[in-house]
Design an enzyme around this catalytic site. Structure first.
Site, PDB file in Angstrom:
ATOM      1  CG  ASN A  88     -48.425 109.148  43.034  1.00  0.00           C
ATOM      2  OD1 ASN A  88     -48.323 110.095  42.247  1.00  0.00           O
ATOM      3  ND2 ASN A  88     -48.687 109.313  44.311  1.00  0.00           N
TER       4      ASN A  88
ATOM      5  CG  ASP B 292     -57.468 115.095  39.650  1.00  0.00           C
ATOM      6  OD1 ASP B 292     -58.485 115.103  38.924  1.00  0.00           O
ATOM      7  OD2 ASP B 292     -56.965 114.041  40.097  1.00  0.00           O
TER       8      ASP B 292
ATOM      9  CE  LYS C 120     -60.695 123.324  50.415  1.00  0.00           C
ATOM     10  NZ  LYS C 120     -61.399 122.221  51.043  1.00  0.00           N
TER      11      LYS C 120
ATOM     12  CD  GLU D  43     -59.758 118.028  24.172  1.00  0.00           C
ATOM     13  OE1 GLU D  43     -58.977 117.094  24.466  1.00  0.00           O
ATOM     14  OE2 GLU D  43     -59.536 118.814  23.245  1.00  0.00           O
TER      15      GLU D  43
HETATM   16  C1  LIG Z   1     -59.646 114.811  35.934  1.00  0.00           C
HETATM   17  S1  LIG Z   1     -59.099 113.244  35.482  1.00  0.00           S
HETATM   18  C2  LIG Z   1     -58.693 113.441  33.742  1.00  0.00           C
HETATM   19  C3  LIG Z   1     -58.569 112.118  33.046  1.00  0.00           C
HETATM   20  C4  LIG Z   1     -58.153 112.182  31.563  1.00  0.00           C
HETATM   21  N1  LIG Z   1     -56.779 112.658  31.420  1.00  0.00           N
HETATM   22  C5  LIG Z   1     -59.088 113.046  30.763  1.00  0.00           C
HETATM   23  O1  LIG Z   1     -58.673 114.133  30.354  1.00  0.00           O
HETATM   24  O2  LIG Z   1     -60.220 112.622  30.515  1.00  0.00           O
HETATM   25  C6  LIG Z   1     -57.484 113.207  36.228  1.00  0.00           C
HETATM   26  C7  LIG Z   1     -56.936 111.784  36.369  1.00  0.00           C
HETATM   27  O3  LIG Z   1     -55.604 111.868  36.820  1.00  0.00           O
HETATM   28  C8  LIG Z   1     -55.382 110.871  37.787  1.00  0.00           C
HETATM   29  N2  LIG Z   1     -54.263 111.336  38.640  1.00  0.00           N
HETATM   30  C9  LIG Z   1     -54.270 112.402  39.468  1.00  0.00           C
HETATM   31  N3  LIG Z   1     -53.093 112.532  40.101  1.00  0.00           N
HETATM   32  C10 LIG Z   1     -52.315 111.510  39.641  1.00  0.00           C
HETATM   33  C11 LIG Z   1     -50.989 111.089  39.925  1.00  0.00           C
HETATM   34  N4  LIG Z   1     -50.217 111.744  40.809  1.00  0.00           N
HETATM   35  N5  LIG Z   1     -50.504 110.009  39.280  1.00  0.00           N
HETATM   36  C12 LIG Z   1     -51.271 109.331  38.391  1.00  0.00           C
HETATM   37  N6  LIG Z   1     -52.540 109.671  38.092  1.00  0.00           N
HETATM   38  C13 LIG Z   1     -53.049 110.747  38.708  1.00  0.00           C
HETATM   39  C14 LIG Z   1     -56.697 110.765  38.519  1.00  0.00           C
HETATM   40  O4  LIG Z   1     -56.836 109.526  39.198  1.00  0.00           O
HETATM   41  C15 LIG Z   1     -57.701 110.941  37.377  1.00  0.00           C
HETATM   42  O5  LIG Z   1     -58.069 109.715  36.803  1.00  0.00           O
END
Ligand SMILES: C[S@@+](CC[C@H](N)C(=O)[O-])C[C@H]1O[C@@H](n2cnc3c(N)ncnc32)[C@H](O)[C@@H]1O
Length: 215
Positions: free
Chosen positions: A97, A119, A123, A195
């Protein structure tokens, strides 16, 4: 840890400890020792399936790259791609994390942080989970070296606006703000999986660079 759809993932991951680190918080000797050089270290928080960080590692052999992803069943796809790319020696991956960055890296050990298509957590009650929330900025400030930068890309206008405000209020200096990265398409832009997906749908890609020092 989500392994529901990939029951084979844990064994597969354990077979490649040279690139996918099982216990990153035990890197007490420092990451430069692990890479065996003093090259700059760039990390991506939320690396997803790894296309960006692997592409960057192949394109820039004089920089060390670390991809950090929250979920096993996602990072295992990055591992597969890294193996297909012959495991670049300047690349490591691990599951963690982003909240734990300061237990994994020493103060000032990192030269750049990439946040790509994070992400959006739309909300308000989930705002603290956004990777550009003040709580995360504080962690980035701790692990970034003086002059270190954050490079952020997203297709989500609201998250982009939120991030501009969050970083400005934190006192960061913003630069290279683009409201349509692909209209300029810098030669060195390496696309992430998201992207590719969102730009193919015609979404503009927003981008910024920021740093903690005042210019
Ligand atoms: C929407 S995806 C985008 C993935 C990649 N960066 C892309 O642009 O294709 C966001 C990723 O961030 C990870 N993620 C979200 N919050 C996180 C955190 N606190 N620590 C590590 N990874 C996280 C999610 O599990 C997910 O795989």
């Amino acid at each position: 840890m989500r392994l529901r759809n990939k029951p084979w993932a844990r064994d597969y991951m354990a077979e490649h400890p040279d690139i996918l680190l099982a216990e990153p918080e035990k890197m007490n000797n420092g990451w430069s020792n692990l890479f065996g050089n003093e090259n700059p270290i760039h990390i991506e928080v939320g690396t997803g399936m790894g296309q960006f960080i692997i592409g960057m590692a192949l394109a820039n052999p004089d920089v060390n790259y670390i991809g950090i992803e929250h979920f096993d069943n996602v990072i295992v796809s990055a591992l597969e791609k890294a193996i297909e790319a012959d495991k670049p020696s300047n690349l490591r991956l691990f599951r963690a994390n982003g909240m734990d960055l300061s237990t994994i890296f020493h103060k000032g050990e990192i030269d750049r942080i990439y946040l790509n298509f994070s992400d959006p957590w739309p909300k308000t009650r989930n705002a603290k989970r956004r990777l550009t929330h003040e709580t995360f900025l504080r962690l980035y400030e701790e692990v970034l070296a003086p002059g270190g930068e954050i490079h952020f890309k997203t297709d989500n206008r609201l998250l982009f606006e939120y991030s501009l405000v969050s970083m400005s209020q934190y006192g960061m200096t913003l630069g290279s703000v683009s409201l349509d990265l692909h209209a300029e398409m810098p030669e060195d832009n390496i696309m992430t999986e998201y992207e590719e997906k969102f730009s193919a749908k015609g979404h503009p890609i927003y981008r910024l660079e920021s740093r903690f020092e005042k210019l």
